[in-house]
Every structure is written in structure tokens, then in C-alpha cells.
Design an enzyme around this catalytic site. Structure first.
Site, PDB file in Angstrom:
ATOM      1  NE  ARG A 280      -7.374   0.814  10.553  1.00 57.04           N
ATOM      2  CZ  ARG A 280      -6.037   0.626  10.356  1.00 57.04           C
ATOM      3  NH1 ARG A 280      -4.917   1.114  10.665  1.00 57.04           N
ATOM      4  NH2 ARG A 280      -5.681  -0.691   9.966  1.00 57.04           N
TER       5      ARG A 280
ATOM      6  CE  LYS B  97      -0.306   0.102   5.040  1.00 59.99           C
ATOM      7  NZ  LYS B  97      -1.137   0.174   6.308  1.00 59.99           N
TER       8      LYS B  97
ATOM      9  CE1 TYR C  70      11.486  32.756   5.454  1.00 62.02           C
ATOM     10  CE2 TYR C  70      11.498  30.206   5.424  1.00 62.02           C
ATOM     11  CZ  TYR C  70      11.464  31.589   4.626  1.00 62.02           C
ATOM     12  OH  TYR C  70      11.399  31.625   3.464  1.00 62.02           O
TER      13      TYR C  70
ATOM     14  CG  MET D 229       7.998  24.896   0.277  1.00 66.00           C
ATOM     15  SD  MET D 229       7.002  26.277  -0.625  1.00 66.00           S
ATOM     16  CE  MET D 229       5.898  24.814  -1.747  1.00 66.00           C
TER      17      MET D 229
END
Length: 406
Positions: free
Chosen positions: A148, A47, A281, A329
Site C-alpha cells: 500500500r 481517521k 422487495y 433505502m
């Protein structure tokens, strides 16, 4: 064999770096895990694009290594396997039950086994199967505590009764009964034994109602390695076949497993900065002495978590260096120390890979952000090219179909 997946950009077009997948490691890992179980059937779980390694390549490698079943979450993944010519049984367990679903119809036409955990799902599958004139082959799922997928204990007998009726009508064939343990990654937890006892009761109830499932399956990777009494007729191996730790107390190397995936990038800039220099930053990191900083062209758009700042996880020229400042980013900085001799622009930075070669592992990265290695490998962005270094089979290049929930 070395091949670049066609569905990705080429290294020349991708400044950021690349994902290298060693398919021989996956092959070896499957063989090592298979030695840990006497279960007659072995499912390789592929998966999530083969846990980020490549759906079809991993599946073909797994089958060549001895897996006689494959598992996917989404039906579209199972359909992609069939379109690639893979014929071993496939179980898929995540879909939207709708009579209008073309994906369910296509999956049944491709002989994909489907998980079944509610009467509502049963009605949809039986209806589509009736239109096709062939039974839907299903595995009834018990919710043994994960809350689930699957039917809860109080709903089990109703599901079993309806499944038996559908079998008699020729619209459903129950091939298996399965569950997923809520404490699967803590094999010694008493909740596992309690859930397995509930599972065995559910199997007895299904047989008493006239069902004859061929396959009972409970165990994922951690239970394969640590709880042989839970193996039943089939085991479902996920993390272990990719060389990752399926539980905190299990070291993959102890079982002869090695990571199959590594992420690398070039060092694109080196600069010397004085003491008191703010980095990235908000200047969350400030140098306390003159340092050399290196720029790595990967960032959170590539799946690099922000939480790795301050961690010594990146290997350059045989040295472990720390991430410094906020991850951006498309880039982040590493602290090369007061002396960067022996390191140059263009050197390869290994973010994670095989610890046997001195690199940090995906599990190390997971631990750094309070998670696990499987989150790290699954978040690596598709824009990074996948390069397949070796393989246990010869196969043509392919274009992977997009994955979505039916």
C-alpha cells in the site's frame, strides 16, 4: 454531559434514529489499552471522523485520557484538529503530492507530521517546506508487505539517502520510521515477524545513512494486545479504543474494552400478516404462519447493509428479533413473531451497541455480512445525529470541516 453535534440534524428533525457515542467508554478503553504496552508514546487513531464517532470529540477525549499522539489518514482531518485547538503531535499519511497543494502547505504550517514513502513525495514536501522556510517533519514509511503506502525494500536506501540530503538542506526533518503489517489482524501469522525483521533492518540502514529517528512504530490494536515485542517507541491504537475486536480471536471484553457507539431507531409501525405474506422487495422472505412485523425507519442510505436479512440482530423491549426481507433505502422490517405482546409503536430498537446490555455488537453485524465491525461503524451515514452522552472533558459545540483527500 449530553450534547448533540451541531453538524448533524436534531433528533426532532431525524425520524430515522440516532447514533449515541459514549466518550467515557473511549476514555476508559484508551486507559485499558495503554496498560498493555510499555511503549513511551501512544497514538490514538482518529481517521474517518473518529471511526464514525466524531473526529474532534474523540481526539479531545483521547488526549484527556493520555494519548500523546493522534493519527489521521487525510491531511484535512489533521488540519481540522489544529483548527479545534488540539496541539499534541499529529501524523497524517494520505495525500496527493503536488507542489500546488494548498492542503500540504496548510498542514505544514499547522505543524502536522506527514508520512513519506517515495522520493517523489519527498521532493514535493521539501519544495513546499523550502518556500515556507521551515522543515517538513516526516515519518519515513516502509512497505513491509502490505503493498500500500511506503517504500519497498529495493527503494528504501534511495529514499533514505534523499531524506538525509533534505535534512542537510534544512527542508526535511525525519522524526520517525514506521510500517503497517499486512497480517496485523492475525498477530500470530509468521509474516508479521518477517516484516518486523525487515523493518529493523530498514531502521539500521537509515541510521547508518546519518538519520536519527526518534520514533519507530509498527503496532496497531491487535499487535498492542497480542504482540508486545512489536511495540518499539510508539503504538497506534485504532479499533481497540472504540471497543471493537481488532482480530477475530480477540474479545474486547477480555481486555476491559466496551463499545462506545450505539445506533437506535424508533419502531414506527406494527402490523399482523397472515401466513404466505411476502415481505419487502421481490418477496425474498415469505411468512409461514401468521406473524407480527415491525417497521424500522433506517435503510441502506443510513449505512444498514442489505446482507443482514434473516439475522437476529435487533433488540426491542429486551428481545432479539430478526430482520426479515430486503433492506430498503430508508427502512427495513423485523419479525416480531406470532406474539408481539410487550412491544409497541415508539419502542426503541437497538441495532447495535454494548453486548453487556443484551444488544448485538457492531462486530456481530460485521460477521453477519462476512466483514468486521469497523466496516459497520464507518458506514453509518452522516444524516443520523450524533448524541454525546458523556465526556471526560468540557468542550463547546463545533462545526466539523468536510474531509477530502488533498
Amino acid at each position: 454531559m449530553r450534547r448533540i453535534a451541531q453538524s448533524e440534524t436534531t433528533p426532532e428533525a431525524a425520524l430515522s434514529g440516532q447514533v449515541s457515542v459514549d466518550l467515557s467508554a473511549i476514555s476508559d478503553n484508551i486507559k485499558a489499552v495503554k496498560k498493555r504496552t510499555a511503549a513511551p508514546h501512544f497514538m490514538a487513531v482518529v481517521k474517518g471522523n473518529g471511526y464514525g464517532h466524531g473526529l474532534v470529540d474523540v481526539a479531545r477525549t483521547a488526549v484527556a485520557a493520555g494519548a500523546d499522539w493522534l493519527g489521521t489518514a487525510q491531511l484535512s482531518e489533521a488540519i481540522t484538529l489544529r483548527q479545534a485547538g488540539i496541539t499534541v503531535p499529529v501524523l497524517s499519511w494520505l495525500y496527493l503530492a503536488s507542489q500546488a497543494s494548498a492542503t500540504i502547505r496548510e498542514a505544514l504550517e499547522y505543524d502536522v507530521d506527514v508520512s513519506l514513502g517515495s522520493v517523489g513525495q519527498l521532493e514535493v514536501l521539501a519544495g513546499i517546506a523550502g518556500q515556507l522556510g521551515r522543515p517538513a517533519v516526516v515519518h519515513l514509511e516502509l512497505d513491509s508487505g502490505l503493498s500500500r503506502g511506503g517504500a519497498r525494500k529495493e527503494d528504501w536506501l534511495g529514499l533514505v539517502a534523499q531524506a538525509r540530503k533534505a535534512e542537510q538542506d534544512g527542508t526535511v526533518l525525519v522524526r520517525g520510521i514506521w510500517t503497517h503489517l499486512a497480517w496485523a489482524d492475525v498477530p500470530a501469522h509468521p509474516g508479521n515477524a518477517a516484516a518486523v525483521a525487515e523493518f529493523e533492518d530498514a531502521v539500521r540502514e537509515a541510521r547508518a545513512a546519518g538519520l536519527d529517528p526518534q520514533l519507530r512504530h509498527v503496532s496497531s490494536s491487535a499487535n498492542i494486545l497480542d504482540r508486545p515485542e512489536f511495540h518499539f517507541d510508539m503504538v497506534r491504537a485504532g479499533l481497540a479504543i472504540y471497543g471493537l475486536a481488532p482480530a477475530d480471536h480477540l474479545d474486547p471484553a477480555d481486555f476491559g474494552l466496551r463499545p462506545a457507539l450505539s445506533v437506535t431507531a424508533p419502531l414506527v409501525m406494527i402490523k399482523k400478516v397472515p401466513a404466505g405474506t411476502g415481505v419487502s422487495y421481490e418477496h425474498q422472505a415469505i411468512t409461514h404462519e401468521p406473524r407480527y412485523l415491525g417497521l424500522i425507519p433506517l435503510g441502506y442510505a443510513d449505512g444498514i447493509p442489505k446482507g443482514i436479512s434473516g439475522r437476529s440482530l435487533v433488540q426491542i423491549a429486551g428481545r432479539k428479533v430478526s430482520v426479515i426481507g430486503k433492506v430498503c433505502m430508508d427502512q427495513f422490517m423485523v419479525d416480531l413473531g406470532p406474539d408481539a405482546s410487550g412491544i409497541g409503536v415508539g419502542d426503541t430498537a437497538v441495532l447495535f451497541g454494548d453486548p453487556a446490555g443484551g444488544a448485538a455488537s457492531a462486530d456481530d453485524w460485521g460477521a453477519a455480512i462476512g466483514s468486521h465491525g469497523d466496516e459497520i461503524i464507518n458506514r453509518i451515514a452522516p444524516r443520523l445525529p450524533r448524541v454525546y452522552e458523556s465526556s471526560a472533558y468540557e468542550c463547546p459545540d463545533y462545526q466539523e470541516a468536510p474531509s477530502d483527500v488533498a
